[in-house]
Design a protein around this motif. Structure first.
Motif, PDB file in Angstrom:
ATOM      1  N   PRO A 118       0.833  -1.209   0.000  1.00  0.00           N
ATOM      2  CA  PRO A 118       0.000   0.000   0.000  1.00  0.00           C
ATOM      3  C   PRO A 118       0.865   1.257   0.000  1.00  0.00           C
ATOM      4  O   PRO A 118       1.861   1.338   0.723  1.00  0.00           O
ATOM      5  N   ALA A 119       0.463   2.222  -0.803  1.00  0.00           N
ATOM      6  CA  ALA A 119       1.274   3.431  -0.969  1.00  0.00           C
ATOM      7  C   ALA A 119       1.141   4.389   0.203  1.00  0.00           C
ATOM      8  O   ALA A 119       2.049   5.183   0.467  1.00  0.00           O
ATOM      9  N   ASP A 120       0.020   4.345   0.916  1.00  0.00           N
ATOM     10  CA  ASP A 120      -0.194   5.275   2.024  1.00  0.00           C
ATOM     11  C   ASP A 120      -1.147   4.635   3.031  1.00  0.00           C
ATOM     12  O   ASP A 120      -1.612   3.499   2.848  1.00  0.00           O
ATOM     13  N   ALA A 121      -1.453   5.396   4.090  1.00  0.00           N
ATOM     14  CA  ALA A 121      -2.286   4.856   5.165  1.00  0.00           C
ATOM     15  C   ALA A 121      -3.678   4.502   4.677  1.00  0.00           C
ATOM     16  O   ALA A 121      -4.261   3.494   5.094  1.00  0.00           O
ATOM     17  N   ALA A 122      -4.246   5.322   3.782  1.00  0.00           N
ATOM     18  CA  ALA A 122      -5.596   5.047   3.276  1.00  0.00           C
ATOM     19  C   ALA A 122      -5.610   3.744   2.478  1.00  0.00           C
ATOM     20  O   ALA A 122      -6.528   2.926   2.622  1.00  0.00           O
ATOM     21  N   ALA A 123      -4.584   3.533   1.646  1.00  0.00           N
ATOM     22  CA  ALA A 123      -4.504   2.294   0.874  1.00  0.00           C
ATOM     23  C   ALA A 123      -4.297   1.092   1.788  1.00  0.00           C
ATOM     24  O   ALA A 123      -4.830   0.007   1.545  1.00  0.00           O
ATOM     25  N   ARG A 124      -3.542   1.294   2.869  1.00  0.00           N
ATOM     26  CA  ARG A 124      -3.321   0.194   3.809  1.00  0.00           C
ATOM     27  C   ARG A 124      -4.624  -0.224   4.485  1.00  0.00           C
ATOM     28  O   ARG A 124      -4.899  -1.401   4.670  1.00  0.00           O
ATOM     29  N   ARG A 125      -5.454   0.782   4.844  1.00  0.00           N
ATOM     30  CA  ARG A 125      -6.734   0.469   5.494  1.00  0.00           C
ATOM     31  C   ARG A 125      -7.691  -0.244   4.553  1.00  0.00           C
ATOM     32  O   ARG A 125      -8.586  -0.968   4.999  1.00  0.00           O
ATOM     33  N   ALA A 126      -7.490  -0.090   3.244  1.00  0.00           N
ATOM     34  CA  ALA A 126      -8.370  -0.720   2.261  1.00  0.00           C
ATOM     35  C   ALA A 126      -7.830  -2.065   1.762  1.00  0.00           C
ATOM     36  O   ALA A 126      -8.486  -2.721   0.957  1.00  0.00           O
ATOM     37  N   SER A 127      -6.640  -2.474   2.255  1.00  0.00           N
ATOM     38  CA  SER A 127      -5.956  -3.642   1.692  1.00  0.00           C
ATOM     39  C   SER A 127      -6.036  -4.856   2.613  1.00  0.00           C
ATOM     40  O   SER A 127      -6.077  -4.725   3.844  1.00  0.00           O
ATOM     41  N   ALA A 128      -6.043  -6.017   2.014  1.00  0.00           N
ATOM     42  CA  ALA A 128      -5.990  -7.283   2.752  1.00  0.00           C
ATOM     43  C   ALA A 128      -5.655  -8.396   1.768  1.00  0.00           C
ATOM     44  O   ALA A 128      -5.712  -8.210   0.542  1.00  0.00           O
ATOM     45  N   VAL A 129      -5.311  -9.543   2.320  1.00  0.00           N
ATOM     46  CA  VAL A 129      -5.004 -10.734   1.514  1.00  0.00           C
ATOM     47  C   VAL A 129      -5.794 -11.902   2.087  1.00  0.00           C
ATOM     48  O   VAL A 129      -5.924 -12.046   3.310  1.00  0.00           O
ATOM     49  N   VAL A 130      -6.337 -12.727   1.207  1.00  0.00           N
ATOM     50  CA  VAL A 130      -6.973 -13.984   1.599  1.00  0.00           C
ATOM     51  C   VAL A 130      -5.987 -15.114   1.308  1.00  0.00           C
ATOM     52  O   VAL A 130      -5.495 -15.239   0.183  1.00  0.00           O
ATOM     53  N   LEU A 131      -5.678 -15.894   2.334  1.00  0.00           N
ATOM     54  CA  LEU A 131      -4.794 -17.045   2.173  1.00  0.00           C
ATOM     55  C   LEU A 131      -5.654 -18.264   1.875  1.00  0.00           C
ATOM     56  O   LEU A 131      -6.337 -18.798   2.748  1.00  0.00           O
ATOM     57  N   ALA A 132      -5.638 -18.711   0.627  1.00  0.00           N
ATOM     58  CA  ALA A 132      -6.474 -19.832   0.192  1.00  0.00           C
ATOM     59  C   ALA A 132      -5.738 -21.148   0.432  1.00  0.00           C
ATOM     60  O   ALA A 132      -4.631 -21.359  -0.075  1.00  0.00           O
ATOM     61  N   ALA A 133      -6.365 -22.038   1.211  1.00  0.00           N
ATOM     62  CA  ALA A 133      -5.792 -23.348   1.510  1.00  0.00           C
ATOM     63  C   ALA A 133      -6.820 -24.428   1.224  1.00  0.00           C
ATOM     64  O   ALA A 133      -8.012 -24.145   1.050  1.00  0.00           O
ATOM     65  N   ALA A 134      -6.372 -25.677   1.206  1.00  0.00           N
ATOM     66  CA  ALA A 134      -7.272 -26.776   0.850  1.00  0.00           C
ATOM     67  C   ALA A 134      -8.381 -26.952   1.871  1.00  0.00           C
ATOM     68  O   ALA A 134      -9.539 -27.169   1.512  1.00  0.00           O
ATOM     69  N   HIS A 167     -11.425  -3.269   0.206  1.00  0.00           N
ATOM     70  CA  HIS A 167     -11.791  -3.625  -1.168  1.00  0.00           C
ATOM     71  C   HIS A 167     -10.564  -3.947  -2.021  1.00  0.00           C
ATOM     72  O   HIS A 167     -10.714  -4.436  -3.142  1.00  0.00           O
ATOM     73  N   ARG A 168      -9.394  -3.650  -1.519  1.00  0.00           N
ATOM     74  CA  ARG A 168      -8.154  -3.950  -2.262  1.00  0.00           C
ATOM     75  C   ARG A 168      -7.642  -5.301  -1.746  1.00  0.00           C
ATOM     76  O   ARG A 168      -6.810  -5.373  -0.852  1.00  0.00           O
ATOM     77  N   VAL A 169      -8.171  -6.387  -2.328  1.00  0.00           N
ATOM     78  CA  VAL A 169      -7.935  -7.727  -1.791  1.00  0.00           C
ATOM     79  C   VAL A 169      -7.290  -8.609  -2.851  1.00  0.00           C
ATOM     80  O   VAL A 169      -7.753  -8.669  -3.996  1.00  0.00           O
ATOM     81  N   ALA A 170      -6.224  -9.300  -2.440  1.00  0.00           N
ATOM     82  CA  ALA A 170      -5.565 -10.298  -3.296  1.00  0.00           C
ATOM     83  C   ALA A 170      -5.726 -11.667  -2.658  1.00  0.00           C
ATOM     84  O   ALA A 170      -6.014 -11.788  -1.462  1.00  0.00           O
ATOM     85  N   VAL A 171      -5.524 -12.712  -3.454  1.00  0.00           N
ATOM     86  CA  VAL A 171      -5.614 -14.090  -2.958  1.00  0.00           C
ATOM     87  C   VAL A 171      -4.248 -14.756  -3.108  1.00  0.00           C
ATOM     88  O   VAL A 171      -3.682 -14.803  -4.200  1.00  0.00           O
ATOM     89  N   ALA A 172      -3.715 -15.236  -1.986  1.00  0.00           N
ATOM     90  CA  ALA A 172      -2.475 -16.018  -1.984  1.00  0.00           C
ATOM     91  C   ALA A 172      -2.837 -17.492  -2.067  1.00  0.00           C
ATOM     92  O   ALA A 172      -3.745 -17.957  -1.381  1.00  0.00           O
ATOM     93  N   SER A 173      -2.114 -18.231  -2.880  1.00  0.00           N
ATOM     94  CA  SER A 173      -2.438 -19.630  -3.158  1.00  0.00           C
ATOM     95  C   SER A 173      -1.532 -20.551  -2.357  1.00  0.00           C
ATOM     96  O   SER A 173      -0.359 -20.742  -2.692  1.00  0.00           O
ATOM     97  N   CYS A 174      -2.072 -21.142  -1.279  1.00  0.00           N
ATOM     98  CA  CYS A 174      -1.299 -22.079  -0.470  1.00  0.00           C
ATOM     99  C   CYS A 174      -1.511 -23.501  -0.997  1.00  0.00           C
ATOM    100  O   CYS A 174      -2.028 -24.385  -0.295  1.00  0.00           O
ATOM    101  N   PHE A 175      -1.140 -23.683  -2.257  1.00  0.00           N
ATOM    102  CA  PHE A 175      -1.222 -24.971  -2.932  1.00  0.00           C
ATOM    103  C   PHE A 175       0.112 -25.224  -3.615  1.00  0.00           C
ATOM    104  O   PHE A 175       0.743 -24.298  -4.129  1.00  0.00           O
ATOM    105  N   THR A 176       0.533 -26.476  -3.645  1.00  0.00           N
ATOM    106  CA  THR A 176       1.795 -26.799  -4.300  1.00  0.00           C
ATOM    107  C   THR A 176       1.696 -26.683  -5.813  1.00  0.00           C
ATOM    108  O   THR A 176       2.597 -26.154  -6.470  1.00  0.00           O
ATOM    109  N   ALA A 177       0.598 -27.169  -6.378  1.00  0.00           N
ATOM    110  CA  ALA A 177       0.500 -27.292  -7.830  1.00  0.00           C
ATOM    111  C   ALA A 177      -0.894 -26.906  -8.305  1.00  0.00           C
ATOM    112  O   ALA A 177      -1.844 -26.846  -7.515  1.00  0.00           O
ATOM    113  N   PRO A 178      -1.050 -26.640  -9.588  1.00  0.00           N
ATOM    114  CA  PRO A 178      -2.382 -26.347 -10.124  1.00  0.00           C
ATOM    115  C   PRO A 178      -3.334 -27.510  -9.914  1.00  0.00           C
ATOM    116  O   PRO A 178      -2.943 -28.665  -9.873  1.00  0.00           O
TER     117      PRO A 178
END
Length: 273
Positions: free
Chosen positions: A144-160, A211-222
């Motif tokens: 996040p570039a600034d405090a406002a962007a940080r408050r709007a940001s998060a990540v979802v850790l996707a696991a099996a 609303h600024r959300v990314a998904v991290a993939s906790c999977f070894t393979a497709p």
């Protein structure tokens, strides 16, 4: 009276017997068996084999094999059968202590003639968080570039996902490790057997203004789970971890860890009464 001297040996005195210099041990280390889950996605086997080659490159003297719990070739029992009665360390390419790690893999190992030990799963560990961070960055995640962007940001850790509470606890620890690296909240979510799902986690974050959300993939393979979780991402969706260099180092760390005895706890000093 003069003392008699011992008779000198006849002929030249032979030199002392030379002892061979100690050389390196000829005992081969236990084989490392990568244990993958298996998938109907044809990309899964090639991804796991790429990881296997990276592990081999890091430690060329080590015999590295591959076995699958289900769906793909070779099955783990076949891989173990080919090892005969030799030693092997099984490293699960899984990220928590669920049913496969606690039951399926040990049962397959116990049924084999090989002398086996089962290492810990890959998560949680800082090297896993490093690989997750790298894949997010490759997908387009930026701090996040600034405090406002940080408050709007998060990540979802996707696991099996797993019904085992110990597995869920491990995923939460991985999420905290990743959050420490990213500086934003990381929420665990699951493809099956546990809640929340990735879409549910995304909606819950949006309700809190993130609303600024990314998904991290906790999977070894497709595979199906990784594809479905990525499809639910409103922002960047990371690729599976695959043959990332940190993954290869983590595999070898788990292998070494089970071969190195834990140090005995220090005894308290005895204080005279």
């Amino acid at each position: 009276m003069t003392a008699s001297l011992p008779h000198a040996p006849a002929g030249p005195v032979p030199p002392p017997t030379a002892r061979p210099a100690p050389g390196p041990s000829t005992t081969a280390p236990p084989a490392l068996v990568l244990v993958a889950h298996g998938s109907r996605d044809p990309r899964a086997v090639s991804t796991v084999r790429a990881l296997m080659e990276r592990v081999r490159a890091l430690r060329p003297s080590l015999a590295v094999r591959l076995g699958h719990i289900e769906l793909d070739e070779p099955p783990l029992p076949d891989t173990l059968a080919r090892l005969g009665r030799s030693e092997a360390v099984l490293v699960p390419l899984l990220f928590g202590r669920g049913h496969h790690v606690k039951r399926d893999i040990p049962e397959m190992a116990a049924a084999a003639a090989a002398r086996t030990r089962v290492a810990a799963p890959l998560g949680p560990h800082p090297l896993l968080a490093q690989a997750l961070h790298a894949r997010l960055t490759e997908a387009g995640w930026r701090p996040p570039a600034d405090a406002a962007a940080r408050r709007a940001s998060a990540v979802v850790l996707a696991a099996a996902g797993s019904r085992d509470p110990e597995s869920a606890a491990g995923t939460r620890r991985t999420a905290r490790l990743l959050s420490d690296r990213l500086g934003v909240p990381v929420v665990p979510a699951y493809a099956s057997a546990a809640a929340p799902t990735v879409p549910e986690a995304v909606r819950a974050l949006a309700a809190r203004g993130r609303h600024r959300v990314a998904v991290a993939s906790c999977f070894t393979a497709p595979g199906r789970f990784a594809t479905e979780c990525a499809a639910a991402a409103p922002g960047p969706a990371a690729a599976p971890l695959g043959a990332h260099p940190a993954m290869a180092r983590l595999v070898l760390h788990r292998y070494d860890q089970i071969l190195t005895p834990a140090p005995a706890p220090a005894r308290a000093a005895l204080v005279p009464v």
